[in-house]
Enzyme design. Structure first.
Site, PDB file in Angstrom:
ATOM      1  N   SER A  12       0.825  -1.206   0.000  1.00  0.00           N
ATOM      2  CA  SER A  12       0.000   0.000   0.000  1.00  0.00           C
ATOM      3  C   SER A  12       0.866   1.266   0.000  1.00  0.00           C
ATOM      4  O   SER A  12       0.523   2.257  -0.650  1.00  0.00           O
ATOM      5  CB  SER A  12      -0.950  -0.004   1.203  1.00  0.00           C
ATOM      6  OG  SER A  12      -0.237  -0.186   2.399  1.00  0.00           O
ATOM      7  N   THR A  13       2.000   1.228   0.693  1.00  0.00           N
ATOM      8  CA  THR A  13       2.876   2.408   0.726  1.00  0.00           C
ATOM      9  C   THR A  13       3.495   2.616  -0.661  1.00  0.00           C
ATOM     10  O   THR A  13       3.575   3.747  -1.163  1.00  0.00           O
ATOM     11  CB  THR A  13       3.968   2.248   1.801  1.00  0.00           C
ATOM     12  OG1 THR A  13       3.381   1.685   2.977  1.00  0.00           O
ATOM     13  CG2 THR A  13       4.613   3.580   2.148  1.00  0.00           C
ATOM     14  N   ALA A  17       8.101  -2.361   4.100  1.00  0.00           N
ATOM     15  CA  ALA A  17       8.510  -3.500   4.936  1.00  0.00           C
ATOM     16  C   ALA A  17       7.398  -3.753   5.942  1.00  0.00           C
ATOM     17  O   ALA A  17       6.593  -2.867   6.244  1.00  0.00           O
ATOM     18  CB  ALA A  17       9.820  -3.197   5.653  1.00  0.00           C
ATOM     19  N   ASP A  18       7.370  -4.978   6.444  1.00  0.00           N
ATOM     20  CA  ASP A  18       6.393  -5.314   7.486  1.00  0.00           C
ATOM     21  C   ASP A  18       6.975  -5.069   8.870  1.00  0.00           C
ATOM     22  O   ASP A  18       6.239  -4.707   9.799  1.00  0.00           O
ATOM     23  CB  ASP A  18       5.937  -6.762   7.324  1.00  0.00           C
ATOM     24  CG  ASP A  18       5.239  -6.961   5.985  1.00  0.00           C
ATOM     25  OD1 ASP A  18       4.235  -6.269   5.754  1.00  0.00           O
ATOM     26  OD2 ASP A  18       5.721  -7.750   5.166  1.00  0.00           O
ATOM     27  N   GLU A  60      11.004  -9.219  -4.656  1.00  0.00           N
ATOM     28  CA  GLU A  60      11.535  -8.083  -3.893  1.00  0.00           C
ATOM     29  C   GLU A  60      12.989  -8.343  -3.485  1.00  0.00           C
ATOM     30  O   GLU A  60      13.824  -7.452  -3.515  1.00  0.00           O
ATOM     31  CB  GLU A  60      10.670  -7.848  -2.655  1.00  0.00           C
ATOM     32  CG  GLU A  60       9.284  -7.320  -3.022  1.00  0.00           C
ATOM     33  CD  GLU A  60       8.299  -7.263  -1.865  1.00  0.00           C
ATOM     34  OE1 GLU A  60       7.235  -6.675  -2.052  1.00  0.00           O
ATOM     35  OE2 GLU A  60       8.589  -7.806  -0.786  1.00  0.00           O
ATOM     36  N   LYS A  65       6.147   0.097  11.864  1.00  0.00           N
ATOM     37  CA  LYS A  65       6.963  -1.016  11.340  1.00  0.00           C
ATOM     38  C   LYS A  65       8.306  -1.143  12.051  1.00  0.00           C
ATOM     39  O   LYS A  65       9.019  -2.127  11.865  1.00  0.00           O
ATOM     40  CB  LYS A  65       7.210  -0.816   9.830  1.00  0.00           C
ATOM     41  CG  LYS A  65       5.968  -0.557   8.993  1.00  0.00           C
ATOM     42  CD  LYS A  65       5.091  -1.765   8.927  1.00  0.00           C
ATOM     43  CE  LYS A  65       3.849  -1.607   8.067  1.00  0.00           C
ATOM     44  NZ  LYS A  65       4.070  -1.450   6.660  1.00  0.00           N
TER      45      LYS A  65
HETATM   46  C1  5RP Z   1       5.093  -6.917   0.087  1.00  0.00           C
HETATM   47  C2  5RP Z   1       5.886  -6.283   1.172  1.00  0.00           C
HETATM   48  C3  5RP Z   1       5.467  -4.917   1.598  1.00  0.00           C
HETATM   49  O1  5RP Z   1       6.544  -4.057   1.453  1.00  0.00           O
HETATM   50  C4  5RP Z   1       5.015  -4.948   3.026  1.00  0.00           C
HETATM   51  O2  5RP Z   1       3.999  -5.936   3.163  1.00  0.00           O
HETATM   52  C5  5RP Z   1       4.511  -3.592   3.501  1.00  0.00           C
HETATM   53  O3  5RP Z   1       3.304  -3.276   2.881  1.00  0.00           O
HETATM   54  P1  5RP Z   1       2.472  -1.974   3.204  1.00  0.00           P
HETATM   55  O4  5RP Z   1       3.196  -0.818   2.602  1.00  0.00           O
HETATM   56  O5  5RP Z   1       1.134  -2.232   2.564  1.00  0.00           O
HETATM   57  O6  5RP Z   1       2.340  -1.844   4.702  1.00  0.00           O
HETATM   58  O7  5RP Z   1       6.841  -6.805   1.670  1.00  0.00           O
HETATM   59  O8  5RP Z   1       5.500  -8.239  -0.167  1.00  0.00           O
END
Ligand code: 5RP
Length: 221
Positions: A31-32, A84-85, A104, A122
Site C-alpha cells: 500500500s505504501t 517493509a512489514d 523483492e 513497522k
Molecule cells: C510486500 C511487502 C510490503 O513491502 C510490506 O507488506 C509492507 O506493505 P504496506 O506498505 O502495505 O504496509 O513486503 O510483499
C-alpha cells in the site's frame, strides 16, 4: 486509518527526491508503494521506467503510463523503493505481507540503493511479531511446515494466495528470531523453500519513516 494512509502517502512521496533522472527505478509492492507509484508518475518524463516486483505493482505502473523493464535487460539499477512489514535497528527486515518477497529480494539485491518507506509502526526492537512469510513450492508444504515447527514456529497456510510464480505462502507465527541472519539461512536452505521473507543479507540503505510529525530519515552506516 485515514491518518495512517496520510502518513504512508507522505513518506512515499518523500522518496521522490532519491530518484535519479535518466534511470530505471526498482519498485516494490504494497500500500505504501502504491502511493510511491502515484508520486513517480509525476516525474515519469524524467525516468526511463520501472522494474516491478509484482503483477500487482505492474498493473498500477501501467495505469500511470510508466514503462516496465525486464530486470534481465538492464545493466544497472540505481534505486529500489519498497516497504517493509517490520524493520529492526540493524536494518534487518521482515517482508512478504504482499506475497512478492521473492521478486523483492531479487530486485533489491541488484539495486545499488534500497530505500525503505514505512510508517513508524513497522519499527521494532526484535523481529517476529509479524508472522514470517515463506514462499514454498506447493508439494513441499507439509515438509516445510514440519521443519518450521521444529524451529519453534506455528506455520499457517495463507488462504486464497498463489504467488506470481504459482507457489504458496506459509505465514510463520511465534518464531523467536534471536539471530535473524542464521534464521534466514536455515529457512532458505530447506528444500522446497523459494524464499523466506527475512532480509538480512540485503538490508535497507536508507529508511524513510513516516510519523504524525513528518518523515524521519535513517541512514545505514
Ligand atoms: C510486500 C511487502 C510490503 O513491502 C510490506 O507488506 C509492507 O506493505 P504496506 O506498505 O502495505 O504496509 O513486503 O510483499
Amino acid at each position: 486509518m485515514i491518518e495512517l494512509n496520510k502518513i504512508k502517502k507522505t513518506v512515499a512521496w518523500s522518496a521522490l527526491k532519491y530518484i535519479c533522472p535518466g534511470t530505471v527505478v526498482g519498485v516494490g509492492t504494497g500500500s505504501t508503494v502504491s502511493y510511491f507509484i502515484e508520486a513517480l508518475s509525476t516525474i515519469k518524463h524524467l525516468i526511463h521506467g520501472a522494474v516491478s516486483s509484482s503483477c500487482y505493482s505492474t498493473k498500477i505502473l501501467k495505469q500511470f503510463g510508466i514503462p516496465i523493464y525486464d530486470l534481465n535487460t538492464i545493466s544497472f539499477l540505481k534505486t529500489y523503493v519498497d516497504g517493509a512489514d517490520e524493520i529492526n535497528p540493524d536494518m534487518y527486515m521482515i517482508k512478504g505481507g504482499g506475497a512478492a518477497l521473492t521478486q523483492e529480494k531479487i530486485i533489491s539485491s541488484v539495486a545499488d540503493t534500497f530505500i525503505c518507506i514505512i510508517d513508524e509502526s513497522k519499527k521494532v526492537k526484535k523481529l517476529g511479531s509479524f508472522p514470517l512469510p515463506v514462499e514454498v513450492i506447493p508439494m513441499a508444504y507439509s515438509y516445510v511446515s514440519n521443519e518450521l515447527i521444529k524451529l519453534g514456529g506455528i506455520p499457517k497456510y495463507r488462504k486464497n494466495v498463489i504467488t506470481d510464480h504459482g507457489n504458496i505462502i506459509i505465514d510463520t507465527y511465534n518464531l523467536q528470531i534471536n539471530d535473524p541472519v542464521s534464521m534466514e539461512n536455515k529457512i532458505n536452505s530447506l528444500p522446497g523453500v523459494v524464499t523466506v521473507g527475512l532480509f538480512t543479507l540485503r538490508t535497507a540503505d536508507i529508511v524513510l519513516v513516516g510519523t504524525k510529525f513528518g518523515v524521519d530519515v535513517i541512514k545505514n552506516k
